[in-house]
Each structure stands twice: as C-alpha cells, then as structure tokens.
Motif scaffolding. Structure first.
Motif, PDB file in Angstrom:
ATOM      1  N   GLU A 292      -7.145  11.964  -2.100  1.00  0.00           N
ATOM      2  CA  GLU A 292      -6.781  11.443  -3.428  1.00  0.00           C
ATOM      3  C   GLU A 292      -5.952  10.163  -3.291  1.00  0.00           C
ATOM      4  O   GLU A 292      -6.154   9.211  -4.042  1.00  0.00           O
ATOM      5  CB  GLU A 292      -5.981  12.474  -4.216  1.00  0.00           C
ATOM      6  N   LEU A 293      -5.047  10.159  -2.334  1.00  0.00           N
ATOM      7  CA  LEU A 293      -4.227   8.968  -2.124  1.00  0.00           C
ATOM      8  C   LEU A 293      -5.054   7.796  -1.606  1.00  0.00           C
ATOM      9  O   LEU A 293      -4.737   6.644  -1.877  1.00  0.00           O
ATOM     10  CB  LEU A 293      -3.094   9.273  -1.135  1.00  0.00           C
ATOM     11  N   ALA A 294      -6.124   8.094  -0.873  1.00  0.00           N
ATOM     12  CA  ALA A 294      -6.952   7.048  -0.285  1.00  0.00           C
ATOM     13  C   ALA A 294      -7.876   6.384  -1.299  1.00  0.00           C
ATOM     14  O   ALA A 294      -8.293   5.237  -1.084  1.00  0.00           O
ATOM     15  CB  ALA A 294      -7.785   7.639   0.847  1.00  0.00           C
ATOM     16  N   GLN A 295      -8.203   7.075  -2.391  1.00  0.00           N
ATOM     17  CA  GLN A 295      -9.213   6.586  -3.334  1.00  0.00           C
ATOM     18  C   GLN A 295      -9.039   5.134  -3.785  1.00  0.00           C
ATOM     19  O   GLN A 295      -9.998   4.381  -3.768  1.00  0.00           O
ATOM     20  CB  GLN A 295      -9.290   7.499  -4.560  1.00  0.00           C
TER      21      GLN A 295
ATOM     22  N   GLU B  39       6.206   9.282   6.179  1.00  0.00           N
ATOM     23  CA  GLU B  39       6.772  10.559   6.614  1.00  0.00           C
ATOM     24  C   GLU B  39       7.876  10.330   7.655  1.00  0.00           C
ATOM     25  O   GLU B  39       8.928  10.982   7.622  1.00  0.00           O
ATOM     26  CB  GLU B  39       5.676  11.475   7.172  1.00  0.00           C
ATOM     27  N   GLY B  40       7.675   9.392   8.543  1.00  0.00           N
ATOM     28  CA  GLY B  40       8.675   9.062   9.544  1.00  0.00           C
ATOM     29  C   GLY B  40       9.962   8.520   8.935  1.00  0.00           C
ATOM     30  O   GLY B  40      11.045   8.681   9.485  1.00  0.00           O
ATOM     31  N   ALA B  41       9.826   7.889   7.773  1.00  0.00           N
ATOM     32  CA  ALA B  41      10.995   7.350   7.066  1.00  0.00           C
ATOM     33  C   ALA B  41      11.663   8.402   6.189  1.00  0.00           C
ATOM     34  O   ALA B  41      12.679   8.124   5.554  1.00  0.00           O
ATOM     35  CB  ALA B  41      10.582   6.150   6.223  1.00  0.00           C
ATOM     36  N   GLY B  42      11.063   9.594   6.135  1.00  0.00           N
ATOM     37  CA  GLY B  42      11.638  10.666   5.325  1.00  0.00           C
ATOM     38  C   GLY B  42      11.341  10.544   3.849  1.00  0.00           C
ATOM     39  O   GLY B  42      11.970  11.199   3.019  1.00  0.00           O
ATOM     40  N   ILE B  43      10.354   9.732   3.493  1.00  0.00           N
ATOM     41  CA  ILE B  43      10.027   9.501   2.083  1.00  0.00           C
ATOM     42  C   ILE B  43       9.053  10.555   1.564  1.00  0.00           C
ATOM     43  O   ILE B  43       9.128  10.958   0.410  1.00  0.00           O
ATOM     44  CB  ILE B  43       9.459   8.077   1.895  1.00  0.00           C
ATOM     45  N   VAL B  44       8.141  10.998   2.420  1.00  0.00           N
ATOM     46  CA  VAL B  44       7.172  12.021   2.026  1.00  0.00           C
ATOM     47  C   VAL B  44       7.171  13.157   3.046  1.00  0.00           C
ATOM     48  O   VAL B  44       7.620  12.990   4.180  1.00  0.00           O
ATOM     49  CB  VAL B  44       5.730  11.454   1.884  1.00  0.00           C
ATOM     50  N   THR B  45       6.672  14.287   2.610  1.00  0.00           N
ATOM     51  CA  THR B  45       6.407  15.414   3.497  1.00  0.00           C
ATOM     52  C   THR B  45       4.960  15.819   3.265  1.00  0.00           C
ATOM     53  O   THR B  45       4.366  15.476   2.231  1.00  0.00           O
ATOM     54  CB  THR B  45       7.333  16.616   3.208  1.00  0.00           C
TER      55      THR B  45
ATOM     56  N   LEU C 247       2.646   9.407  -5.856  1.00  0.00           N
ATOM     57  CA  LEU C 247       3.277  10.694  -5.559  1.00  0.00           C
ATOM     58  C   LEU C 247       4.427  11.028  -6.509  1.00  0.00           C
ATOM     59  O   LEU C 247       4.826  12.188  -6.600  1.00  0.00           O
ATOM     60  CB  LEU C 247       3.751  10.728  -4.105  1.00  0.00           C
ATOM     61  N   VAL C 248       4.945  10.044  -7.201  1.00  0.00           N
ATOM     62  CA  VAL C 248       5.985  10.311  -8.203  1.00  0.00           C
ATOM     63  C   VAL C 248       5.441  11.257  -9.277  1.00  0.00           C
ATOM     64  O   VAL C 248       6.168  12.074  -9.825  1.00  0.00           O
ATOM     65  CB  VAL C 248       6.493   8.983  -8.833  1.00  0.00           C
ATOM     66  N   ARG C 249       4.142  11.181  -9.539  1.00  0.00           N
ATOM     67  CA  ARG C 249       3.506  12.041 -10.545  1.00  0.00           C
ATOM     68  C   ARG C 249       3.238  13.440 -10.034  1.00  0.00           C
ATOM     69  O   ARG C 249       2.893  14.335 -10.800  1.00  0.00           O
ATOM     70  CB  ARG C 249       2.205  11.405 -11.023  1.00  0.00           C
ATOM     71  N   GLY C 250       3.356  13.652  -8.715  1.00  0.00           N
ATOM     72  CA  GLY C 250       3.140  14.973  -8.144  1.00  0.00           C
ATOM     73  C   GLY C 250       2.406  14.902  -6.829  1.00  0.00           C
ATOM     74  O   GLY C 250       1.916  13.840  -6.430  1.00  0.00           O
ATOM     75  N   PRO C 251       2.317  16.025  -6.127  1.00  0.00           N
ATOM     76  CA  PRO C 251       1.638  16.062  -4.835  1.00  0.00           C
ATOM     77  C   PRO C 251       0.173  15.648  -4.956  1.00  0.00           C
ATOM     78  O   PRO C 251      -0.440  15.783  -6.020  1.00  0.00           O
ATOM     79  CB  PRO C 251       1.741  17.531  -4.419  1.00  0.00           C
TER      80      PRO C 251
ATOM     81  N   THR D 199       0.842  -1.204   0.000  1.00  0.00           N
ATOM     82  CA  THR D 199       0.000   0.000   0.000  1.00  0.00           C
ATOM     83  C   THR D 199       0.872   1.248   0.000  1.00  0.00           C
ATOM     84  O   THR D 199       0.635   2.192  -0.761  1.00  0.00           O
ATOM     85  CB  THR D 199      -0.944   0.008   1.216  1.00  0.00           C
ATOM     86  N   ARG D 200       1.897   1.245   0.829  1.00  0.00           N
ATOM     87  CA  ARG D 200       2.782   2.411   0.886  1.00  0.00           C
ATOM     88  C   ARG D 200       3.566   2.563  -0.417  1.00  0.00           C
ATOM     89  O   ARG D 200       3.774   3.686  -0.887  1.00  0.00           O
ATOM     90  CB  ARG D 200       3.706   2.316   2.099  1.00  0.00           C
ATOM     91  N   ARG D 201       3.987   1.451  -1.020  1.00  0.00           N
ATOM     92  CA  ARG D 201       4.679   1.555  -2.315  1.00  0.00           C
ATOM     93  C   ARG D 201       3.747   2.132  -3.372  1.00  0.00           C
ATOM     94  O   ARG D 201       4.160   2.960  -4.187  1.00  0.00           O
ATOM     95  CB  ARG D 201       5.212   0.191  -2.754  1.00  0.00           C
ATOM     96  N   ALA D 202       2.484   1.738  -3.345  1.00  0.00           N
ATOM     97  CA  ALA D 202       1.515   2.284  -4.301  1.00  0.00           C
ATOM     98  C   ALA D 202       1.323   3.781  -4.080  1.00  0.00           C
ATOM     99  O   ALA D 202       1.194   4.553  -5.038  1.00  0.00           O
ATOM    100  CB  ALA D 202       0.183   1.548  -4.183  1.00  0.00           C
TER     101      ALA D 202
END
Length: 112
Positions: A36-39, A56-62, A27-31, A19-22
């Motif tokens: 939207e992420l939950a859909q 976010e804790g892993a520093g992957i997203v903000t 998010l690679v396509r943009g914020p 789920t997190r990889r998806a």
C-alpha cells in the motif's frame, strides 16, 4: 559547530527525503502494508523497503509481519523529539521578528 544528539540527527536525515516524508504522511492516517505504501511511487519494491528500513532505523516507524504481509505503522511519539527541537528554534526566531517589527513600526512613526 554544535553537536546535536545522534537520534535527532538520524531522524532529520530520514525525513530529508521526500519519499520518506510522503510515507510518514500516509502512515499518520493509520497502519499500511508495504505494498500500500509503495503504490504512489514509481520504484521497485526493494527500493520501497530500503526507504522503510531508514525510517525504522530512525525510530519513526515500526513493522510486523503476519504471514506474507508486512504492516508498517508510525512509532508512538515518533516525531516528538523533532517537534520539540523545532519549537525551541521557533520561539527565539519569533522574538527577533517581533523586535524587527517594533523597530520598523518605530521608524515608520518617526518618518510621519
């Protein structure tokens, strides 16, 4: 057992979940907003937020909140450390496969 850096361990743990990889792929396509992420997922909003908290804790997203909307984006250079680690593992593996290929080719030549 080899001890790797804690940030790298945390990043790989975060990315171990499909789920997190998806979400990262989206998010690679943009914020995107949290909704939207939950859909695409059949889960509650708190579960989605929990996944984003791990990323976010892993520093992957903000993320940042404007009014009632929380927008999430990939952190700049978020996956560089993971990519570099994978690259360092790939080169020795490719060399071993090349040597195996040479050995098999030599054996094949000797049989003919």
């Amino acid at each position: 057992m080899v001890k790797y850096s804690e940030p790298l361990d945390t990043m790989f743990r975060a990315l171990a979940d499909s789920t997190r990889r998806a979400m990262v792929e989206h998010l690679v396509r943009g914020p995107a907003s949290v909704s939207e992420l939950a859909q695409p997922f059949d889960m509650s909003m708190p579960a989605v937020v929990q996944h984003l908290t791990v990323l976010e804790g892993a520093g992957i997203v903000t993320s940042h909140k404007t009014g009632r909307v929380r927008t999430v984006q990939l952190a700049p250079d978020a996956l560089v450390a993971a990519g570099e680690w994978i690259g360092r593992q790939r080169l020795p593996a490719e060399r071993r496969l090349d040597r195996l290929g040479d050995l098999l080719a030599a054996d094949d030549t000797e049989e003919n």
